[in-house]
Every structure is written in structure tokens, then in C-alpha cells.
Design a protein around this motif. Structure first.
Motif, PDB file in Angstrom:
ATOM      1  N   THR A 295     -24.700  15.942  22.644  1.00  0.00           N
ATOM      2  CA  THR A 295     -25.684  16.230  23.687  1.00  0.00           C
ATOM      3  C   THR A 295     -25.103  17.163  24.747  1.00  0.00           C
ATOM      4  O   THR A 295     -25.796  18.041  25.256  1.00  0.00           O
ATOM      5  CB  THR A 295     -26.148  14.891  24.298  1.00  0.00           C
ATOM      6  OG1 THR A 295     -26.995  14.261  23.341  1.00  0.00           O
ATOM      7  CG2 THR A 295     -26.907  15.065  25.585  1.00  0.00           C
ATOM      8  N   SER A 296     -23.831  16.979  25.058  1.00  0.00           N
ATOM      9  CA  SER A 296     -23.208  17.845  26.068  1.00  0.00           C
ATOM     10  C   SER A 296     -23.173  19.294  25.588  1.00  0.00           C
ATOM     11  O   SER A 296     -23.272  20.229  26.397  1.00  0.00           O
ATOM     12  CB  SER A 296     -21.788  17.364  26.378  1.00  0.00           C
ATOM     13  OG  SER A 296     -21.832  16.065  26.915  1.00  0.00           O
TER      14      SER A 296
ATOM     15  N   SER B 140     -18.433  16.950  29.364  1.00  0.00           N
ATOM     16  CA  SER B 140     -18.296  15.679  28.651  1.00  0.00           C
ATOM     17  C   SER B 140     -18.730  14.536  29.555  1.00  0.00           C
ATOM     18  O   SER B 140     -18.151  14.342  30.628  1.00  0.00           O
ATOM     19  CB  SER B 140     -16.840  15.472  28.221  1.00  0.00           C
ATOM     20  OG  SER B 140     -16.690  14.195  27.657  1.00  0.00           O
ATOM     21  N   GLN B 141     -19.748  13.819  29.135  1.00  0.00           N
ATOM     22  CA  GLN B 141     -20.199  12.665  29.911  1.00  0.00           C
ATOM     23  C   GLN B 141     -19.033  11.702  30.130  1.00  0.00           C
ATOM     24  O   GLN B 141     -18.710  11.339  31.254  1.00  0.00           O
ATOM     25  CB  GLN B 141     -21.338  11.967  29.152  1.00  0.00           C
ATOM     26  CG  GLN B 141     -22.028  10.820  29.864  1.00  0.00           C
ATOM     27  CD  GLN B 141     -21.257   9.515  29.905  1.00  0.00           C
ATOM     28  OE1 GLN B 141     -21.096   8.927  30.986  1.00  0.00           O
ATOM     29  NE2 GLN B 141     -20.744   9.058  28.785  1.00  0.00           N
ATOM     30  N   SER B 142     -18.401  11.292  29.023  1.00  0.00           N
ATOM     31  CA  SER B 142     -17.350  10.270  29.107  1.00  0.00           C
ATOM     32  C   SER B 142     -16.040  10.824  29.639  1.00  0.00           C
ATOM     33  O   SER B 142     -15.221  10.097  30.181  1.00  0.00           O
ATOM     34  CB  SER B 142     -17.096   9.696  27.707  1.00  0.00           C
ATOM     35  OG  SER B 142     -16.642  10.738  26.850  1.00  0.00           O
TER      36      SER B 142
ATOM     37  N   THR C 170     -13.969  12.539  25.061  1.00  0.00           N
ATOM     38  CA  THR C 170     -14.229  12.990  23.689  1.00  0.00           C
ATOM     39  C   THR C 170     -13.037  13.790  23.156  1.00  0.00           C
ATOM     40  O   THR C 170     -12.612  14.778  23.780  1.00  0.00           O
ATOM     41  CB  THR C 170     -15.532  13.814  23.656  1.00  0.00           C
ATOM     42  OG1 THR C 170     -16.572  12.975  24.125  1.00  0.00           O
ATOM     43  CG2 THR C 170     -15.849  14.303  22.255  1.00  0.00           C
TER      44      THR C 170
ATOM     45  N   VAL D 237     -26.221   4.339  23.710  1.00  0.00           N
ATOM     46  CA  VAL D 237     -25.398   5.316  22.979  1.00  0.00           C
ATOM     47  C   VAL D 237     -26.026   6.710  23.036  1.00  0.00           C
ATOM     48  O   VAL D 237     -25.344   7.718  23.195  1.00  0.00           O
ATOM     49  CB  VAL D 237     -25.166   4.838  21.526  1.00  0.00           C
ATOM     50  CG1 VAL D 237     -24.601   5.962  20.672  1.00  0.00           C
ATOM     51  CG2 VAL D 237     -24.191   3.664  21.528  1.00  0.00           C
TER      52      VAL D 237
ATOM     53  N   ALA E 119     -21.090   6.067  17.969  1.00  0.00           N
ATOM     54  CA  ALA E 119     -20.296   5.484  19.059  1.00  0.00           C
ATOM     55  C   ALA E 119     -20.616   6.232  20.339  1.00  0.00           C
ATOM     56  O   ALA E 119     -20.941   7.420  20.313  1.00  0.00           O
ATOM     57  CB  ALA E 119     -18.814   5.627  18.757  1.00  0.00           C
TER      58      ALA E 119
HETATM   59  C1  G6P Z   1     -21.035  10.906  21.087  1.00  0.00           C
HETATM   60  C2  G6P Z   1     -22.242  10.312  21.780  1.00  0.00           C
HETATM   61  C3  G6P Z   1     -23.178  11.409  22.262  1.00  0.00           C
HETATM   62  C4  G6P Z   1     -22.425  12.383  23.146  1.00  0.00           C
HETATM   63  C5  G6P Z   1     -21.194  12.942  22.439  1.00  0.00           C
HETATM   64  C6  G6P Z   1     -20.321  13.723  23.395  1.00  0.00           C
HETATM   65  O1  G6P Z   1     -21.441  11.502  19.911  1.00  0.00           O
HETATM   66  O2  G6P Z   1     -22.936   9.449  20.893  1.00  0.00           O
HETATM   67  O3  G6P Z   1     -24.258  10.851  22.995  1.00  0.00           O
HETATM   68  O4  G6P Z   1     -23.275  13.438  23.493  1.00  0.00           O
HETATM   69  O5  G6P Z   1     -20.396  11.872  21.934  1.00  0.00           O
HETATM   70  O6  G6P Z   1     -19.852  12.841  24.369  1.00  0.00           O
HETATM   71  P1  G6P Z   1     -19.321  13.271  25.776  1.00  0.00           P
HETATM   72  O7  G6P Z   1     -18.911  11.978  26.419  1.00  0.00           O
HETATM   73  O8  G6P Z   1     -18.162  14.190  25.556  1.00  0.00           O
HETATM   74  O9  G6P Z   1     -20.434  13.952  26.503  1.00  0.00           O
END
Ligand code: G6P
Length: 613
Positions: A308-309, A353-355, A358, A404, A607
Motif C-alpha cells: 500500500t505504501s 513505510s507505515q510500520s 518492512t 492487516v 502479515a
Molecule cells: C504488508 C502489509 C501491507 C503494507 C505493506 C508495507 O504487506 O500487509 O498493508 O502496505 O506490508 O508495509 P509498510 O509498513 O512498510 O508500509
């Protein structure tokens, strides 16, 4: 998002506080702490890690007599926004005398100015947080009445807060207040509990009061005395909640994903807060730590991201090219280091990156840094690896995302990318007047999203008609093309329908062969510049008997004539349109998946954070 629990009553406070914090764990956090008031003394324990670590420290350091004896306390789980996740930054924070303690959820926007004023008066600060500044201000104004000190301090505060404050001098009462961050009071028998949400309360009582903005309340074992900031009593309804614990965590929504979709107006407000400068027609993004001259000197942007990012980055390309005249490449992070990525002296790499964890995005960051690039991070999780390794960037402030399938992180990423493009554009050729107009457009975003959410029922009806299909195409042009990719990604992630996002013009170069009356198409017809061409593309689909759902601008009735089903989105500027549009597609995917009975918050094989290549 930070979680607050407070207790005053006839039982030992410790167990209620720790139990409450466990109920709030689902909100996401990086550190935890609690403060007990006992016999005019304040005792604090806090640290990074989980609530069970805090619990172990409590049991190791505080004897049973004391644990059970303390009748009042406050506790907190912190999700870092200002300052990294450390024990010093964890809550509760104390004032300069050490007699007052506070837990806080929200953001004090003017904390830098307040801290400077307090430092001039001799205050010393132990943390990097905005919250500590507020309790010091309360301490500065404290003359023996906590309610008065809190009310007086809050009049100087810009920003949002849900707070619970205790004083060792007033061991039978605590003061709580809210503006922008939720706070609920639970009224038990000879006890009163306060928390960020009802999930921490319902084990004890189901009689609750939801505080409103600008409420300040004094809590005692007998109940709550609620006033406004000017000490005028206000009356608030006592509600009876009959949610079970699971529903309470989800704020009454069936799934976290739906909760997060509906949270977007608030999340976006947090992303935008304090960052738009209409007068100068620009955005304030201090975490970039780059001067206007440095921003003007950038010659090329490279965006690296996954999932998504990555789709957000593709929308960002349109923003940077249009507003900042900057050539922008968007790269799948997984590919980046396995090629020979060319980095030139004036390139800037943006890692989204949301998290912030990654693996592929992190590897791309390291590769780009090694090649001498200027790298900035665009992350949601404060203190995450990518945020730390880039050392500069913009936080989303979207709050923790638990479902997720990413929703609110995506729209907040778009808002940040738009503000970055505005800021860089203003350092280059974008006029102040145009900049101010764009600020005004950006300000409308939360309201635009609210208006899509009001159309939930319309979207449920469309979802009901297409929930049984096996395939779906999503088509768009311009910056609606990456939105089509994201809409298709959402649908396949959670409903397991095979869905493909395509540029509407590319359809003719292959995929059109797959269309028939069993293969519907979602056509994003609300980008006004590409509207006529989209109408032609829709006709090509209809000619192959494919049913077409049109996402159209409210009032564009002529577009509605060309399609079998309609999802309306509000009229808005081209730059902001991707945000309300994707919200409509998130709701569509959600309702299709729900109707199909899919496990929406934990889809199979996926995940939330992918930390392997
Ligand atoms: C996983 C999640 C997605 C997310 C991707 C990138 O595939 O299921 O929803 O977009 O990782 O994650 P990030 O934390 O880097 O945006």
C-alpha cells in the motif's frame, strides 16, 4: 495510540490499573507506566516494553501492603509521537516538585514555546515529550487546588489532550480533562475509573460518561464533578454500555479495519495538525531538517516502498511533478538493491513505510544511504528502524493501525506527500497564492472523507450486488490510476476476489480479452481532467458485456448514465480527490469481504509487518 487508565475508590488501585492497561494493549504501545498516590506520597514505575514487564516490576519493587493500600492511581501505555520510546519519555510525568503526576494522550502543539518559557523560570525537563511540559505548567500554576491549576494551564495549551492528573497533596481526588482525545468515566460503587476507551472499564461498571471537548472533571470515589474550563458545571448524560470486551476494543465496530476506515477524518486531522501555513502558502515539516535552499537544490526524487505504501508513492509522483516540477521515480523497494540504482548528488530518496520495519524498504534505505543519497523517511511508527536510520522525515501521526489491510495509513501518507510536494514546490517555483489555495484544499480533506463515510449505506448496496464475483478490474487515469491499484489491492487482500488495477488505457493492450458479463469493472470517473476518456473506456467495457460500477463526482449525472452501479464521492480538487476516492474503495472492499464471511482483520497468508525479504 496512547492509553490512559485512572482509578480512585475503595479498593487497591494497582490491580485495576494493570488490568485496565492490559485491556488497552490492543491499541498498540511501546512503553508503559503507573503512578500511585498513597499517604501524601507519589510512587512511579515506568519503562519500555509490555504491560506484563511493568507488572513484574510492580510485584518485584512494591510490597503487597503498599500495592493493595494505594487507593488512587493513574496508568498509561505510550505510543511514541514526540521523543523515542524510552523509560524517560514513558508516562506518568511529574512536575518540578515531584508532587504532581500526569498521563496524557494527544499532542501539545505549542510545547516548544511553553518549554522555553518554563525553562526561563528554572524548570528542568527529564524527557523529550510535549506531555512533560504540560505537567510542569500545571505545577507552575498549582496553589493547592489541582482543578484550578489544570484549568488554568489548559487555557495556555494549543493541541489535543486527554489527561488524568493526581497530586500527592490531594490523595482522594484526581482531575481529568479532554480536548480531541477520547476519555470515558466509569461510575462504579464507591469507585470511579477513567480510561481512553470503555474496554478498560467494563469489567468494573457499565455506567459511563463520555467527556466532551473542553470538559474538566474532578473524580472522587463518589463520582464525577464535570465543569468547563471556566469552572461552570456542565451536565453529561450517563450511558449504559452493553458491548462485550471484543466490541469495546473495536469501539463498537465489527472489525478493526472498519474502525480504522471510520477513524480517518480524525487521523487526517492529526496528520495535518500544525503543519499548514496558509499565510505563507506552505507546509511546516520540521522533521525534514532541510533548509529552503537545500530543498530548492533537489534535482530528482526516488520513492521506495512496498504494498500500500508503494501505491501511495505512485500518487506522490503526481504531486511532486505537478507542484514541485521534480522528476520522480517510484521503485518497488524489493527491486532497488538488486539493480544498479543510480544516485546522483542532488537526488533525494523518500522511503515510505507505515510500520517502519518492512525488510525490503529498510534494505533500500541502506543501499541508498551507502550510495550517498539524502534519504528521508515517511513512517507512522515513531522510533521504528526506518525512522531511526533515515534520521529525518515526516511522521504520519495516524495512530496505530491494527487491521492487516492498511487504510488510514494510506490516506495519511497521501496527505503528507501532498504537504511535502507543496513545501518543496514553494521552495522552487510555486507561487504563494497558489500555495495558499492548496493549503485550503488540504484543510478540506477530513470533511471530504466524512462525506464519503456518510455514504456507507450506498456502498453496502453496491457491494451486495458484486459480492459473489470471482474477478474484478479497477480502472483509473492520472492520479486515479494508483488509486485503482490500491482499490484492487484492498479487495484481493480481504475478500480473496481476484482483482487487478489497471490504467484505463492499458486495458486495450491485453486485459480486455478477459472481460465478459462475469467480470465487473470499477471505473474511477471522478478525475475531471480524464473524465471524457474514462467514459470512452467504460463504453469499451460495456461493449464486452462487463458490468461497470462508476465512482463519480456528486452531481455528475451524465457520467452515471454510462454505468450499471454508482458510488458517489464529493466534488473536490484534483489533488485531494484520491483521498475520498480510496476511502470509498476501502468501504467497498470491506463490505464485499464481510458479506463473503472473510476474516477481515487477519486475512489468510498476510502479515501486518513483513520483516523478511
Ligand atoms: C504488508 C502489509 C501491507 C503494507 C505493506 C508495507 O504487506 O500487509 O498493508 O502496505 O506490508 O508495509 P509498510 O509498513 O512498510 O508500509
Amino acid at each position: 495510540m496512547c492509553g490512559i487508565v485512572g482509578y480512585v475508590g475503595g479498593r487497591g488501585a494497582t490491580d485495576v490499573l494493570l488490568g485496565g492497561l492490559k485491556r488497552l494493549e490492543y491499541r498498540g504501545y511501546d512503553s508503559a507506566g503507573l503512578a500511585l498516590v498513597e499517604g501524601q506520597k507519589l510512587h512511579i514505575l515506568k519503562g519500555t516494553g509490555k504491560v506484563r514487564d511493568l507488572e513484574q516490576s510492580v510485584y518485584a519493587q512494591w510490597d503487597a501492603g503498599f500495592r493493595d493500600g494505594a487507593r488512587m492511581g493513574i496508568a498509561h501505555t505510550r505510543w511514541a509521537t514526540h521523543g523515542s520510546p524510552t523509560a524517560e519519555n514513558a508516562h506518568p510525568h511529574t512536575d518540578q516538585t515531584g508532587h504532581l503526576a500526569m498521563v496524557h494522550n494527544g499532542i501539545i502543539e505549542n510545547y516548544v514555546a511553553l518549554r522555553t518559557q518554563l525553562k526561563a523560570k528554572g524548570h528542568m525537563f527529564a524527557s523529550q515529550t510535549d506531555s512533560e511540559v504540560l505537567i510542569h505548567l500545571i505545577g507552575e500554576l498549582y496553589k493547592g487546588n489541582l482543578f484550578e491549576a489544570v484549568s488554568a494551564a489548559l487555557k495556555h495549551v494549543e493541541g489535543t489532550y486527554g489527561i488524568a492528573v493526581v497530586s500527592a497533596n490531594e490523595p482522594d481526588q484526581m482531575v481529568v480533562a479532554r480536548k480531541g482525545s477520547p476519555l470515558v468515566i466509569g461510575l462504579g460503587e464507591n469507585e470511579t475509573i477513567v480510561a481512553s476507551d470503555v474496554s478498560a472499564i467494563i469489567a468494573h461498571t457499565r455506567q459511563v460518561i463520555f467527556l466532551d471537548d473542553d470538559d474538566v472533571a474532578v473524580l472522587t470515589a463518589q463520582g464525577a464533578d464535570i465543569r468547563n474550563l471556566h469552572n461552570i458545571p456542565v451536565s453529561r448524560e450517563v450511558a449504559q454500555v452493553d458491548w462485550d470486551v471484543g466490541a469495546a476494543e473495536k469501539g463498537g465496530f465489527e472489525h478493526f479495519m472498519l474502525k480504522e476506515i471510520f477513524e480517518q477524518p480524525e487521523a487526517l486531522e492529526n496528520t495535518l495538525r500544525g503543519r499548514l501555513d496558509e499565510a505563507m502558502g506552505t507546509a511546516i515539516l520540521s522533521g525534514l531538517s532541510l533548509s529552503p535552499r537545500e530543498l530548492a537544490g533537489i534535482r530528482r526524487l526516488v520513492i521506495v516502498a512496498c504494498g500500500t505504501s508503494l501505491n501511495a508513492g505512485m500518487v506522490g509522483k503526481y504531486y511532486f511533478e505537478e507542484l514541485a516540477d521534480l522528476p520522480t521515480e517510484v521503485e518497488q523497494a524489493a527491486e532497488y538493491r538488486y539493480r544498479n540504482p543510480i544516485i546522483q548528488p542532488d537526488d533525494m530518496v523518500i522511503a515510505i513505510s507505515q510500520s517502519g520495519e518492512t525488510a525490503d524498504t529498510l534494505a533500500a534505505v541502506r543501499e541508498a544511504k551507502q550510495r550517498g543519497a539524502l534519504v528521508v523517511g515517511l513512517c507512522n511508527v515513531v522510533g521504528s528502524t526506518i525512522a531511526r536510520e533515515t534520521g529525518r522525515g515526516v511522521y504520519l501521526h495516524a495512530g496505530p493501525e491494527i487491521g492487516v489491510a492498511s487504510t488510514k495509513a494510506f490516506t495519511c501518507q497521501l496527505a503528507v506527500l501532498l504537504m511535502m510536494a507543496l513545501k518543496i514546490g514553494r521552495c522552487r517555483r510555486l507561487s504563494r497564492q497558489r500555495g495558499s489555495e492548496i493549503c485550503e484544499e488540504i484543510r478540506q480533506i477530513p470533511a471530504l472523507v466524512r462525506s464519503v463515510l456518510k455514504r456507507n449505506d450506498e456502498i453496502i448496496a453496491v457491494a451486495g450486488e458484486y459480492a459473489k464475483v470471482r474477478d474484478f478490474f479497477f480502472l483509473g487515469r492520472g492520479c486515479m490510476y494508483p488509486v485503482a491499484l490500491e482499490g484492487a489491492l484492498k479487495l484481493k487482500e480481504i475478500s480473496y476476489i481476484h482483482a487487478e488495477g489497471y490504467h484505463a488505457a492499458e486495458l486495450k493492450h491485453g486485459p480486455i480479452a478477459l472481460l465478459d458479463d462475469q467480470v465487473p469493472v470499477m471505473a474511477l470517473m471522478n478525475d475531471l481532467a480524464g473524465r471524457e476518456k474514462m467514459v470512452s473506456n467504460v463504453q469499451e467495457c460495456r461493449a464486452r458485456n462487463a458490468p461497470v460500477v462508476g465512482v463519480i463526482t456528486e452531481g455528475d449525472d451524465s457520467a452515471a448514465q454510462h454505468v450499471n452501479g454508482v458510488i458517489h464521492v464529493p466534488r473536490c480538487s484534483r489533488l485531494t480527490a484520491p483521498i475520498p476516492t480510496v476511502v470509498a474503495l476501502q468501504l467497498f472492499a470491506y463490505h464485499v469481504a464481510r458479506i463473503r464471511g472473510c476474516p477481515i482483520d487477519q486475512p489468510r497468508n498476510l502479515a501486518k509487518s513483513v520483516t523478511v525479504e
